[in-house]
Scaffold this motif. Structure first.
Motif, mmCIF file in Angstrom:
data_model
loop_
_atom_site.group_PDB
_atom_site.id
_atom_site.type_symbol
_atom_site.label_atom_id
_atom_site.label_comp_id
_atom_site.label_asym_id
_atom_site.label_seq_id
_atom_site.Cartn_x
_atom_site.Cartn_y
_atom_site.Cartn_z
ATOM 1 N N ASN A 71 -31.121 -26.767 -46.050
ATOM 2 C CA ASN A 71 -29.985 -27.283 -46.823
ATOM 3 C C ASN A 71 -28.682 -26.919 -46.104
ATOM 4 O O ASN A 71 -27.943 -26.019 -46.510
ATOM 5 C CB ASN A 71 -30.029 -26.682 -48.235
ATOM 6 C CG ASN A 71 -29.014 -27.307 -49.165
ATOM 7 O OD1 ASN A 71 -28.216 -28.162 -48.760
ATOM 8 N ND2 ASN A 71 -29.042 -26.892 -50.421
ATOM 9 N N TRP A 72 -28.398 -27.640 -45.037
ATOM 10 C CA TRP A 72 -27.221 -27.296 -44.220
ATOM 11 C C TRP A 72 -25.895 -27.614 -44.912
ATOM 12 O O TRP A 72 -24.904 -26.925 -44.643
ATOM 13 C CB TRP A 72 -27.311 -27.996 -42.857
ATOM 14 C CG TRP A 72 -27.278 -29.486 -42.910
ATOM 15 C CD1 TRP A 72 -28.337 -30.334 -42.918
ATOM 16 C CD2 TRP A 72 -26.107 -30.309 -42.953
ATOM 17 N NE1 TRP A 72 -27.934 -31.634 -42.976
ATOM 18 C CE2 TRP A 72 -26.554 -31.648 -42.991
ATOM 19 C CE3 TRP A 72 -24.734 -30.047 -42.967
ATOM 20 C CZ2 TRP A 72 -25.676 -32.725 -43.052
ATOM 21 C CZ3 TRP A 72 -23.858 -31.132 -43.018
ATOM 22 C CH2 TRP A 72 -24.337 -32.441 -43.058
ATOM 23 N N PRO A 73 -25.795 -28.640 -45.794
ATOM 24 C CA PRO A 73 -24.499 -28.813 -46.483
ATOM 25 C C PRO A 73 -24.099 -27.585 -47.303
ATOM 26 O O PRO A 73 -22.942 -27.167 -47.292
ATOM 27 C CB PRO A 73 -24.734 -30.039 -47.371
ATOM 28 C CG PRO A 73 -25.828 -30.792 -46.685
ATOM 29 C CD PRO A 73 -26.721 -29.737 -46.132
ATOM 30 N N SER A 74 -25.092 -27.005 -48.022
ATOM 31 C CA SER A 74 -24.774 -25.795 -48.794
ATOM 32 C C SER A 74 -24.427 -24.632 -47.881
ATOM 33 O O SER A 74 -23.513 -23.840 -48.169
ATOM 34 C CB SER A 74 -25.958 -25.420 -49.690
ATOM 35 O OG SER A 74 -26.172 -26.393 -50.686
ATOM 36 N N ALA A 75 -25.155 -24.525 -46.771
ATOM 37 C CA ALA A 75 -24.850 -23.454 -45.820
ATOM 38 C C ALA A 75 -23.442 -23.616 -45.262
ATOM 39 O O ALA A 75 -22.714 -22.623 -45.070
ATOM 40 C CB ALA A 75 -25.873 -23.459 -44.683
ATOM 41 N N LEU A 76 -23.014 -24.855 -45.029
ATOM 42 C CA LEU A 76 -21.661 -25.105 -44.525
ATOM 43 C C LEU A 76 -20.613 -24.731 -45.567
ATOM 44 O O LEU A 76 -19.596 -24.098 -45.245
ATOM 45 C CB LEU A 76 -21.524 -26.578 -44.134
ATOM 46 C CG LEU A 76 -20.150 -27.016 -43.614
ATOM 47 C CD1 LEU A 76 -19.778 -26.242 -42.351
ATOM 48 C CD2 LEU A 76 -20.126 -28.517 -43.356
ATOM 49 N N VAL A 77 -20.865 -25.093 -46.828
ATOM 50 C CA VAL A 77 -19.927 -24.760 -47.901
ATOM 51 C C VAL A 77 -19.767 -23.247 -48.027
ATOM 52 O O VAL A 77 -18.649 -22.723 -48.163
ATOM 53 C CB VAL A 77 -20.401 -25.378 -49.229
ATOM 54 C CG1 VAL A 77 -19.577 -24.840 -50.400
ATOM 55 C CG2 VAL A 77 -20.300 -26.897 -49.179
ATOM 56 N N LEU A 78 -20.863 -22.531 -47.967
ATOM 57 C CA LEU A 78 -20.808 -21.072 -48.078
ATOM 58 C C LEU A 78 -20.141 -20.443 -46.867
ATOM 59 O O LEU A 78 -19.387 -19.462 -46.993
ATOM 60 C CB LEU A 78 -22.216 -20.516 -48.250
ATOM 61 C CG LEU A 78 -22.923 -20.911 -49.562
ATOM 62 C CD1 LEU A 78 -24.409 -20.598 -49.487
ATOM 63 C CD2 LEU A 78 -22.292 -20.204 -50.749
ATOM 64 N N SER A 79 -20.380 -20.993 -45.690
ATOM 65 C CA SER A 79 -19.738 -20.467 -44.480
ATOM 66 C C SER A 79 -18.233 -20.686 -44.509
ATOM 67 O O SER A 79 -17.457 -19.817 -44.069
ATOM 68 C CB SER A 79 -20.354 -21.129 -43.242
ATOM 69 O OG SER A 79 -21.744 -20.856 -43.162
ATOM 70 N N LEU A 80 -17.812 -21.832 -45.040
ATOM 71 C CA LEU A 80 -16.373 -22.074 -45.172
ATOM 72 C C LEU A 80 -15.745 -21.056 -46.133
ATOM 73 O O LEU A 80 -14.604 -20.634 -45.940
ATOM 74 C CB LEU A 80 -16.127 -23.500 -45.673
ATOM 75 C CG LEU A 80 -16.434 -24.630 -44.679
ATOM 76 C CD1 LEU A 80 -16.253 -25.991 -45.346
ATOM 77 C CD2 LEU A 80 -15.536 -24.523 -43.453
ATOM 78 N N GLY A 81 -16.505 -20.661 -47.148
ATOM 79 C CA GLY A 81 -16.006 -19.633 -48.057
ATOM 80 C C GLY A 81 -15.800 -18.311 -47.346
ATOM 81 O O GLY A 81 -14.811 -17.603 -47.595
ATOM 82 N N VAL A 82 -16.706 -17.972 -46.447
ATOM 83 C CA VAL A 82 -16.550 -16.738 -45.667
ATOM 84 C C VAL A 82 -15.296 -16.809 -44.813
ATOM 85 O O VAL A 82 -14.504 -15.859 -44.744
ATOM 86 C CB VAL A 82 -17.793 -16.504 -44.789
ATOM 87 C CG1 VAL A 82 -17.572 -15.317 -43.852
ATOM 88 C CG2 VAL A 82 -19.017 -16.265 -45.660
ATOM 89 N N LEU A 83 -15.080 -17.946 -44.148
ATOM 90 C CA LEU A 83 -13.892 -18.100 -43.304
ATOM 91 C C LEU A 83 -12.606 -17.995 -44.125
ATOM 92 O O LEU A 83 -11.612 -17.435 -43.655
ATOM 93 C CB LEU A 83 -13.946 -19.444 -42.573
ATOM 94 C CG LEU A 83 -15.039 -19.592 -41.502
ATOM 95 C CD1 LEU A 83 -15.026 -21.001 -40.930
ATOM 96 C CD2 LEU A 83 -14.841 -18.557 -40.395
ATOM 97 N N ALA A 84 -12.627 -18.541 -45.344
ATOM 98 C CA ALA A 84 -11.433 -18.470 -46.187
ATOM 99 C C ALA A 84 -11.162 -17.048 -46.665
ATOM 100 O O ALA A 84 -9.999 -16.667 -46.884
ATOM 101 C CB ALA A 84 -11.587 -19.404 -47.382
ATOM 102 N N LEU A 85 -12.209 -16.246 -46.827
ATOM 103 C CA LEU A 85 -12.030 -14.881 -47.328
ATOM 104 C C LEU A 85 -11.616 -13.896 -46.240
ATOM 105 O O LEU A 85 -11.005 -12.863 -46.546
ATOM 106 C CB LEU A 85 -13.324 -14.380 -47.975
ATOM 107 C CG LEU A 85 -13.779 -15.052 -49.273
ATOM 108 C CD1 LEU A 85 -15.043 -14.390 -49.779
ATOM 109 C CD2 LEU A 85 -12.701 -15.007 -50.332
ATOM 110 N N LEU A 86 -11.923 -14.189 -44.990
ATOM 111 C CA LEU A 86 -11.669 -13.223 -43.924
ATOM 112 C C LEU A 86 -10.211 -12.782 -43.821
ATOM 113 O O LEU A 86 -9.944 -11.590 -43.621
ATOM 114 C CB LEU A 86 -12.149 -13.801 -42.585
ATOM 115 C CG LEU A 86 -13.671 -13.820 -42.381
ATOM 116 C CD1 LEU A 86 -14.023 -14.468 -41.042
ATOM 117 C CD2 LEU A 86 -14.246 -12.412 -42.457
#
Length: 850
Positions: free
Chosen positions: A425-440
């Motif tokens: 499920n790469w779309p969900s993985a992308l959404v979660l990864s974008l969340g990590v980038l926004a939190l950094l």
């Protein structure tokens, strides 16, 4: 039923009502979708034309531009103006966050006062802006809905036991009467009193502009949904009536974003030939575009601003922003903890949801492949555990706990890995990864250390968890309802066994959340107060070094005392309606103030309360802003410079200063006090005013005025700053002497203070200048005589300030410090009740008659 029980029920009622409406909305929505396959909804979303998507994005853009003009007209309404960029930023973030969080007047207002207060607007004015916006939006939705129903009554015929003509006549009549009343009030400049509050309309020119903004807002937002609907949808004019009705019901429900309630009304009022599954797909896309996309953009603005402050190439790029925007951007830092907690909570719900959705098996996952099966089982379980973890640590993020921040980063990465394992499920993985980038870039906002569970998770949190669990269970039932249930499902392992995997993941998530809730419920109760033995004696010793005369109010006994670990500083506070309200700055060693403030926040969290600081000075503002508070100016302290003041003019009154103890004159002082109370409020104030009691007054000198040997006025003198500053607390006189005697008593007290070596004299806090000339001032005048010391002797805010101005003082601003998402309107109303010691209804009734 006791008064305390009634207070608890009043506090719990809005939460329970929202929960009931949310549950009813979810139930009704599931009932409407009972014959719709979830796969068909996903297929319809994927087949939506790009032209419809871009049309919805364009409608959303125009709607948010129109929403920003609500702020423009609200500022004009209270006689203020700000630059277009500042209003655009405050308006967009206020709506982007407020529309998604729910109760937009409160949450959106919390964002606005952080931004607008940086440009001189005070808490009253920002609260008035939020109130204006809420009233304008609600009135606009109602009137547009009535007008649309008058033209197209068939939109709600299926929901009402009346014919089309009846609906048309009633809707048209209500619309005509409402418009006539609004126009008449605007042109005649008349006011309408509702529940004790005066409402007035904008002038005709502004009213016309506001009408255009309302029409553009509603038309654009409804178009963003209408363009996504499938064939068979009603014409646009009819759909405006449907949209307006659904939005109004969603707003009144106080459910965040109107989730479930809005969808139910829209689907239920669409024509029968519109497929329910296609309508549900359109509504889901509308949610993503109209609510989540602006929220994500707003959060990205906050994250980029944090990166700008941190420096680096992002800081160099964004440093080119116009200088007038810098103060607004600097206020965004205080929003980071709450927004991050909200984002983590949303990601937690998302991860729980995707564990219930059947995955599309990739070609690499063949039937009977044990490794593929284990990977998918592990990925689904990892997503469920990560979702619950984010729900739990969202509370710690809102409290700026550093360990919660780093755990959120790790959990999001784990959730992304689990999504990849769960069928790729790469779309969900992308959404979660974008969340990590926004939190950094946000790591500097999480600088507090302590356990993740430090602080009590109160009834609201438990209710939210219950709502999430119920909604997730309902969603799981809807997605997997076509699979016949057997006990074998729990032990069925295969790459395409989606329902068994969802059941096991749901069980694991529920068990994890249940164990955590039991841990919270069963752990030992912690001490709520940091007060040491004999706190009054300890406080009196520290008060010898106080810089603020009002610090002596710690000895009244109506406030609790929180001491620093070194016992050389303390903070006084009162507990009221689920809030800990501190009065003034901390007292004692300034080096302890920052840690004492953090200790105050932690203690309040453990008691399931929100911390508030009332009347803090400008000297220590950086401490409170660093701790995440928003500062709102509430008034100015009048400090008189005694150097070079002339002698007091002679009168037929005799001035005298009485030294403690005062047993020999206490009876006579009580006669004066009782006479003053009989002509004023009828009882002593509390919290920000001293107590008329022998044990309190014995700590101070008392200045008195005598006429023919009889005491006719008195005031206790408060020393500070090693005698360099003095002030007054209780100031009472016989009513027959007239209020002019106050000036005489203060003049003599200042002369005495100067003779004894004092350089400054504090007259206490006066309300903000010019407030009574604004509409907001009319609302707050009823609180003025309660909140401000000596306010009962004056008719209005301005009269009190004018009186103090007669002594030619220097004005030093005072603030109320609020945590995010706390309305200054609510706090100031609570302050009036806290100071007066009266229930809200009785306090309002008294303030109107006094």
């Amino acid at each position: 039923m006791s008064g305390q029980t009634l207070q608890v029920l009043r506090r719990a009622f809005p939460i329970l009502l929202g929960a009931v409406l949310f549950a009813m909305g979810i139930y009704a929505l599931l009932h409407l979708l009972r014959d719709v396959d979830s796969g068909a909804i996903l297929a319809q979303i994927k087949s939506t034309p790009w032209t419809a998507l871009w049309g919805a994005i364009g409608g959303t853009f125009v709607a948010y531009v129109a929403l920003a003009f609500y702020d423009v007209y609200a500022l004009r309404y209270i006689g203020k103006s700000l630059s277009g960029g500042i209003v655009a930023l405050g308006g967009f973030l206020g709506y982007a966050f407020g529309n998604t969080i729910g109760v937009s007047v409160v949450s959106g207002g919390a964002v606005r006062y952080r931004i607008y207060s940086a440009y001189g607007l005070n808490a009253f004015e920002v609260a008035a802006i939020s109130g204006y916006i809420g009233l304008a939006l609600g009135t606009g939705l109602t009137l547009v809905g009535l007008a649309a129903l008058a033209v197209h009554p068939h939109a709600v015929i299926g929901y009402l036991p009346y014919g089309p003509m009846t609906v048309r006549v009633v809707a048209g009549g209500l619309f005509a009467v409402s418009v006539a009343l609004i126009v008449w009030m605007s042109f005649a400049d008349r006011r309408l009193t509702v529940m004790g509050y005066q409402l007035r309309m904008p002038p005709p020119r502004d009213l016309g502009g506001q009408v255009i903004v309302v029409l553009l807002d509603i038309a654009s937002a409804s178009f963003a949904l209408w363009i996504l609907l499938p064939a068979g949808k009603p014409d646009f004019a009819t759909f405006v009536a449907i949209y307006s009705t659904a939005m109004m019901v969603g707003v009144l429900s106080h459910v965040p974003g109107g989730v479930g309630v809005f969808e139910t009304v829209v689907i239920g009022t669409l024509p029968a030939d519109v497929p329910v599954g296609d309508a549900a797909a359109a509504l889901l896309l509308f949610r993503l575009i109209y609510y989540l996309v602006p929220f994500a953009i707003g959060f990205l603005i906050v994250a980029l601003n944090e990166a700008r402050v941190a420096g680096g190439w992002v800081g160099r790029l964004l440093s080119r922003l116009p200088a007038p925007m810098q103060p607004a951007l600097s206020t965004l830092h205080g929003l980071v903890p709450s927004l991050t907690g909200l984002v983590a909570f949303g990601y937690g719900i998302y991860l729980l949801a995707i564990t219930m959705i059947p995955s599309v098996r990739t070609d690499a996952m063949a039937e009977g492949d044990l490794i593929s099966t284990l990977l998918r089982e592990g990925g689904t379980l990892a997503s469920a555990v990560a979702g619950v973890t984010l729900l739990i640590i969202a509370h710690g993020l809102a409290r700026r706990v550093s360990s919660a921040y780093w755990l959120a980063i790790v959990t999001l990465l784990g959730g992304a890995a689990g999504a990849l394992l769960d069928g790729g499920n790469w779309p969900s993985a992308l959404v979660l990864s974008l969340g990590v980038l926004a939190l950094l870039p946000l790591h500097k906002s999480f600088d507090r250390h302590g356990p993740l569970t430090q602080g009590v998770f109160g009834p609201r949190w438990f209710l939210m968890m219950t709502a999430v669990v119920c909604a997730t269970a309902a969603f799981a039932y809807y997605v997997n309802r076509t699979v016949p249930y057997t006990t074998d499902l729990w032990v069925e392992f295969a790459p395409d066994s989606d329902t068994p995997r969802a059941l096991r993941s749901g069980l694991a998530a529920s068990a994890m959340l249940l164990f955590f809730c039991l841990f919270l419920a069963l752990r030992p109760t912690q001490q709520r107060s940091g007060s040491a033995p004999d706190p009054m004696a300890r406080a009196a010793a520290i008060l010898q070094q106080t810089q603020d005369p009002a610090g002596w109010l710690a000895l009244t006994g109506d406030k609790k005392l929180l001491f620093s670990e070194q016992n050389d500083a303390f903070l006084m506070y009162a507990v009221y309606r689920g809030r800990w309200v501190a009065f003034g700055d901390p007292i004692g060693n300034p080096e302890r103030f920052a840690s004492l403030g953090a200790q105050f926040i932690d203690q309040a969290a453990r008691a399931n309360a929100r911390p508030v600081l009332y009347g803090v000075s400008q000297a220590h503002l950086p401490i409170w802003t660093d701790l995440g508070f928003g500062m709102n100016r509430i008034g100015d302290e009048a400090i008189v410079n005694l150097k070079g003041r002339g002698t007091t003019p002679p009168t037929d009154l005799t001035f005298e200063v009485l030294h403690p103890p005062h047993n020999h004159v206490f009876t006579e002082l009580k006669e004066v006090s009782d006479a003053w109370l009989h002509g004023a409020s009828g009882q002593d104030k509390k919290f920000s005013v001293g107590l008329f009691a022998p044990e309190y007054l014995s700590n101070f000198e008392i200045a008195v005025l005598r006429r023919a040997g009889q005491i006719v006025a008195f005031a206790n003198l408060l020393p500070a700053n090693n005698g360099q500053t003095q002030g007054v607390d209780l100031l009472r006189y016989r009513p027959e002497e007239g209020a002019e005697i106050i000036g005489t008593l203060l003049s003599h007290s200042m002369a005495y203070a100067a003779e004894t070596g004092a350089q400054y004299f504090s007259l206490g806090i006066a309300p903000l200048a010019g407030l009574s000339d604004k509409t907001v001032g009319r609302t707050w005048n009823q609180f003025g005589r309660l909140i401000y010391r000596h306010g009962g002797a004056f008719d209005s805010f301005e009269a009190l300030r004018t009186f103090k101005q007669w002594f030619d003082p220097e004005w030093h601003p005072r603030y109320v410090a609020l945590p995010p998402n706390v309305s200054p309107l609510v706090i100031m109303s609570d302050m009036a009740s806290l100071v007066s010691g009266l229930p809200r209804r009785q306090r309002l009734r008294q303030s109107k008659t006094s």
